[in-house]
Write a protein that holds these residues in place. Structure first.
Motif, PDB file in Angstrom:
ATOM      1  N   SER A   1      -0.467 -41.246   5.475  1.00 20.23           N
ATOM      2  CA  SER A   1      -0.311 -41.641   6.633  1.00 20.23           C
ATOM      3  C   SER A   1       1.635 -43.117   6.408  1.00 20.23           C
ATOM      4  CB  SER A   1      -0.719 -41.638   7.562  1.00 20.23           C
ATOM      5  OG  SER A   1      -0.594 -42.343   9.088  1.00 20.23           O
ATOM      6  N   VAL A   2       2.031 -42.640   7.062  1.00 17.75           N
ATOM      7  CA  VAL A   2       2.872 -43.635   7.735  1.00 17.75           C
ATOM      8  C   VAL A   2       3.320 -43.640   9.431  1.00 17.75           C
ATOM      9  CG1 VAL A   2       5.531 -44.798   6.785  1.00 17.75           C
ATOM     10  CG2 VAL A   2       4.062 -43.278   5.255  1.00 17.75           C
ATOM     11  N   TYR A   3       4.018 -45.078   9.798  1.00 19.29           N
ATOM     12  CA  TYR A   3       3.586 -45.399  10.484  1.00 19.29           C
ATOM     13  C   TYR A   3       5.117 -46.147  10.559  1.00 19.29           C
ATOM     14  CZ  TYR A   3       4.126 -45.558  15.928  1.00 19.29           C
ATOM     15  OH  TYR A   3       4.289 -45.618  17.461  1.00 19.29           O
ATOM     16  N   ALA A   4       6.511 -46.252  11.900  1.00 19.27           N
ATOM     17  CA  ALA A   4       6.867 -47.144  12.086  1.00 19.27           C
ATOM     18  C   ALA A   4       7.225 -47.780  13.305  1.00 19.27           C
ATOM     19  CB  ALA A   4       8.508 -47.570  11.427  1.00 19.27           C
ATOM     20  N   PRO A   5       6.264 -49.239  13.692  1.00 23.37           N
ATOM     21  CA  PRO A   5       6.281 -49.422  14.630  1.00 23.37           C
ATOM     22  C   PRO A   5       7.933 -49.623  15.831  1.00 23.37           C
ATOM     23  CG  PRO A   5       5.040 -51.043  13.593  1.00 23.37           C
ATOM     24  CD  PRO A   5       5.793 -50.034  12.768  1.00 23.37           C
ATOM     25  N   GLY A   6       7.776 -49.034  16.558  1.00 21.94           N
ATOM     26  CA  GLY A   6       8.948 -49.527  17.760  1.00 21.94           C
ATOM     27  C   GLY A   6       8.764 -50.927  18.628  1.00 21.94           C
ATOM     28  N   TYR A   7       9.856 -51.593  19.211  1.00 18.25           N
ATOM     29  CA  TYR A   7       9.738 -52.370  19.852  1.00 18.25           C
ATOM     30  C   TYR A   7       8.942 -52.412  21.317  1.00 18.25           C
ATOM     31  CZ  TYR A   7      12.345 -55.870  23.253  1.00 18.25           C
ATOM     32  OH  TYR A   7      12.765 -56.817  23.614  1.00 18.25           O
ATOM     33  N   LEU A   8       7.985 -53.717  20.851  1.00 17.12           N
ATOM     34  CA  LEU A   8       6.855 -54.060  21.392  1.00 17.12           C
ATOM     35  C   LEU A   8       5.819 -53.493  21.962  1.00 17.12           C
ATOM     36  CD1 LEU A   8       9.238 -54.950  25.589  1.00 17.12           C
ATOM     37  CD2 LEU A   8       7.692 -56.546  23.536  1.00 17.12           C
ATOM     38  N   GLU A   9       5.724 -51.968  20.834  1.00 16.22           N
ATOM     39  CA  GLU A   9       4.428 -51.434  20.722  1.00 16.22           C
ATOM     40  C   GLU A   9       3.559 -52.285  20.140  1.00 16.22           C
ATOM     41  OE1 GLU A   9       6.522 -47.624  19.458  1.00 16.22           O
ATOM     42  OE2 GLU A   9       5.128 -48.225  18.045  1.00 16.22           O
ATOM     43  N   GLU A  10       2.298 -52.127  20.877  1.00 18.55           N
ATOM     44  CA  GLU A  10       0.960 -53.109  19.671  1.00 18.55           C
ATOM     45  C   GLU A  10      -0.367 -51.527  18.928  1.00 18.55           C
ATOM     46  OE1 GLU A  10      -1.102 -54.703  23.639  1.00 18.55           O
ATOM     47  OE2 GLU A  10       0.145 -56.314  23.556  1.00 18.55           O
TER      48      GLU A  10
ATOM     49  N   GLN B   1      -3.619 -46.227   5.385  1.00 18.27           N
ATOM     50  CA  GLN B   1      -2.361 -46.403   6.404  1.00 18.27           C
ATOM     51  C   GLN B   1      -1.554 -46.795   6.205  1.00 18.27           C
ATOM     52  OE1 GLN B   1      -3.268 -44.255   9.252  1.00 18.27           O
ATOM     53  NE2 GLN B   1      -5.190 -43.145   8.835  1.00 18.27           N
ATOM     54  N   VAL B   2       0.065 -46.335   6.115  1.00 20.79           N
ATOM     55  CA  VAL B   2       0.980 -47.828   5.627  1.00 20.79           C
ATOM     56  C   VAL B   2       1.785 -47.812   6.944  1.00 20.79           C
ATOM     57  CG1 VAL B   2       2.842 -47.863   4.676  1.00 20.79           C
ATOM     58  CG2 VAL B   2       1.080 -46.466   3.330  1.00 20.79           C
ATOM     59  N   VAL B   3       2.102 -49.124   7.028  1.00 18.40           N
ATOM     60  CA  VAL B   3       3.151 -49.402   8.837  1.00 18.40           C
ATOM     61  C   VAL B   3       4.200 -49.951   7.745  1.00 18.40           C
ATOM     62  CG1 VAL B   3       3.194 -50.703  10.242  1.00 18.40           C
ATOM     63  CG2 VAL B   3       0.720 -49.315   9.418  1.00 18.40           C
ATOM     64  N   LEU B   4       5.009 -49.381   8.387  1.00 17.28           N
ATOM     65  CA  LEU B   4       6.531 -50.124   8.096  1.00 17.28           C
ATOM     66  C   LEU B   4       6.761 -51.484   8.451  1.00 17.28           C
ATOM     67  CD1 LEU B   4       8.629 -46.958   6.303  1.00 17.28           C
ATOM     68  CD2 LEU B   4       6.884 -48.520   5.132  1.00 17.28           C
ATOM     69  N   VAL B   5       7.198 -52.686   8.767  1.00 12.07           N
ATOM     70  CA  VAL B   5       7.641 -53.658   8.512  1.00 12.07           C
ATOM     71  C   VAL B   5       9.382 -53.722   8.613  1.00 12.07           C
ATOM     72  CG1 VAL B   5       5.554 -53.821   9.953  1.00 12.07           C
ATOM     73  CG2 VAL B   5       5.843 -54.369   7.851  1.00 12.07           C
ATOM     74  N   HIS B   6       9.799 -55.208   9.354  1.00 12.37           N
ATOM     75  CA  HIS B   6      10.947 -56.102   8.406  1.00 12.37           C
ATOM     76  C   HIS B   6      11.958 -54.727   7.651  1.00 12.37           C
ATOM     77  CE1 HIS B   6      12.842 -58.651   6.510  1.00 12.37           C
ATOM     78  NE2 HIS B   6      12.506 -59.548   6.826  1.00 12.37           N
ATOM     79  N   GLY B   7      12.598 -54.176   8.613  1.00 11.86           N
ATOM     80  CA  GLY B   7      13.691 -53.398   8.145  1.00 11.86           C
ATOM     81  C   GLY B   7      14.879 -52.683   9.452  1.00 11.86           C
ATOM     82  N   GLU B   8      15.797 -51.965   8.519  1.00 13.23           N
ATOM     83  CA  GLU B   8      16.729 -50.952   9.759  1.00 13.23           C
ATOM     84  C   GLU B   8      15.862 -49.427   9.275  1.00 13.23           C
ATOM     85  OE1 GLU B   8      20.248 -51.988   8.495  1.00 13.23           O
ATOM     86  OE2 GLU B   8      20.069 -53.707   8.605  1.00 13.23           O
ATOM     87  N   GLU B   9      16.331 -49.258  10.576  1.00 17.41           N
ATOM     88  CA  GLU B   9      15.382 -47.577  10.964  1.00 17.41           C
ATOM     89  C   GLU B   9      15.964 -47.032  10.306  1.00 17.41           C
ATOM     90  OE1 GLU B   9      15.509 -44.805  14.483  1.00 17.41           O
ATOM     91  OE2 GLU B   9      16.971 -46.081  14.447  1.00 17.41           O
TER      92      GLU B   9
END
Length: 414
Positions: free
Chosen positions: A330-339, A305-313
């Motif tokens: 599978s790739v996911y980019a967490p949103g603001y205040l998501e856990e 599972q890939v999670v994208l962080v530290h980047g603009e949308e």
């Protein structure tokens, strides 16, 4: 009432808690969690983390890239290959674009130097104190070797932090990739015209100095420090140049200049941007798009599972599509205040504690209420201002005029 999370005394106790951890040696900060630091190739001492978490007899492997370095940089070793993981949290700063190659980067810096040198003016380089400043110095050394740096052009490092960081780079030369030279030697032998300006007086003298010069100063995004003074004195000069050698965050003065702003606000006044602006992505300490993908390719496996962080949308959207197309992951980019709740072999369970990609609400009514309250107090206290000495009255008047200019600037923006 806001209660501090820690006291000054708490802060003073922190250094005693530091423990040295070498690359590639696992340790347990907590039972059931094994952590290994590996060289990320970003800046001196940077690392990505490999975690092995064991709970209820099940093991989950997680990799956090942190800031991932760019292969082939002038000073740092290339990022090492990560182990296979169930979850990869990876940065996406340059997920939407690649950097220029080394030769093009050198040529563009040489062009900026030649432009200002021929116009008898300054090259202003906003640079991060740790990593970027030292790489720029090494690049200037290489340009000098190639005959592309004028022999009589002075070079100033105008950042106390950058000056002290350069000493650290000399001490830990074994962590650097500089086969041609020994950075532990005398820097003046590499760049005879190099000068370090520690004091504020030395820094101020640069702004009245005539003739061409290269000034490397912090902060790298121009939102604080001595670089703001250099921009104030040089950004409006068509014969000067401003060279950006690192990422510029949204909302920073540096980003506004890169995006083509005609002026920026510095020290409560608008400063026109007439200098020639160069944006050289090839100096970035972050991996570019293809380099991120190459790093993932070496560790990718079905089910990761890939999670994208530290980047603009925008960068995350483009990189996400490429990862899905090339690796079928599978790739996911967490949103603001998501856990996210992680479990080996399972899709992350996302808990939304607020609307994703939303931001804290600005209470305009409260803000204006406070402003009007201060204005009311000002009006009351000014009733006796005429009793003060004339020079004090003039000073108060001038400060109120500055407030009026600032309010006018806000009104213009709206």
């Amino acid at each position: 009432e806001i209660v501090p999370l820690y006291t000054v005394e708490d802060a003073r106790k922190v250094p005693d808690q530091f423990r040295l951890v070498e690359y590639n040696k696992a340790f347990e900060p907590h039972p059931g969690i094994a952590v290994t630091y590996k060289d990320a190739g970003h800046i001196l001492g940077s690392a990505f983390l490999e975690l092995t978490v064991t709970e209820d007899g099940k093991t989950t492997r997680v990799v956090f890239s942190g800031d991932l370095g760019r292969p082939g940089t002038l000073l740092m070793h290339d990022p090492v290959v990560a182990s296979q993981a169930d979850y990869l949290f990876i940065e996406s700063t340059y997920g939407d674009r690649n950097h220029k190659n080394e030769e093009a980067t050198f040529d563009e810096l040489a062009e900026a130097i030649a432009y200002s040198y021929n116009n008898h003016d300054k090259v202003i380089i906003p640079a991060f104190a740790v990593g970027r400043t030292q790489e720029i110095l090494y690049c200037l050394y290489l340009l000098r070797q190639k005959g592309k740096l004028p022999d009589d052009m002075p070079i100033f490092v105008d950042s106390p932090l950058a000056i002290r960081a350069t000493e650290v780079f000399k001490e830990f030369k074994d962590y650097l990739d500089t086969p041609e030279i020994d950075l532990s030697g005398n820097m003046s032998a590499l760049l005879p015209n190099l000068k370090f300006t520690l004091s504020a007086l030395e820094s101020q003298a640069l702004n009245v100095m005539k003739g061409p010069a290269i000034i490397i100063s912090a902060s790298g995004m121009c939102n604080a420090g001595r670089i703001q003074h250099h921009l104030r004195h040089n950004a409006w000069r068509p014969t000067a140049s401003i060279v950006f050698v690192g990422y510029q965050g949204v909302g920073t003065p540096g980003r506004k200049i890169v995006d083509g702003a005609s002026s920026i606000r510095l020290f409560n006044e608008d400063v026109a941007i007439k200098a020639k602006v160069f944006t050289i992505g090839g100096f970035s300490a972050h991996a570019g798009q293809s380099q991120i993908l190459d790093w993932i390719r070496k560790m990718a496996h079905p089910g990761m599972q890939v999670v994208l962080v530290h980047g603009e949308e925008k960068a995350q959207q483009i990189l996400s599509g490429l990862i899905k197309d090339q690796f079928h992951l599978s790739v996911y980019a967490p949103g603001y205040l998501e856990e996210m709740a992680l479990a080996a072999g399972a899709t992350p369970e996302v808990v939304v504690t607020a609307q994703p990609k939303s931001y804290a609400h600005v209470d305009w009514d409260l803000l204006l209420e406070e402003t009007e309250g201060k204005l009311s107090k000002l009006r009351t206290r000014l009733e006796k201002a005429g009793e003060r000495p004339w020079d004090e009255q003039v000073d108060i008047r001038d400060r109120i005029l500055e407030l009026n200019k600032e309010l006018l600037s806000v009104l213009t923006q709206l």
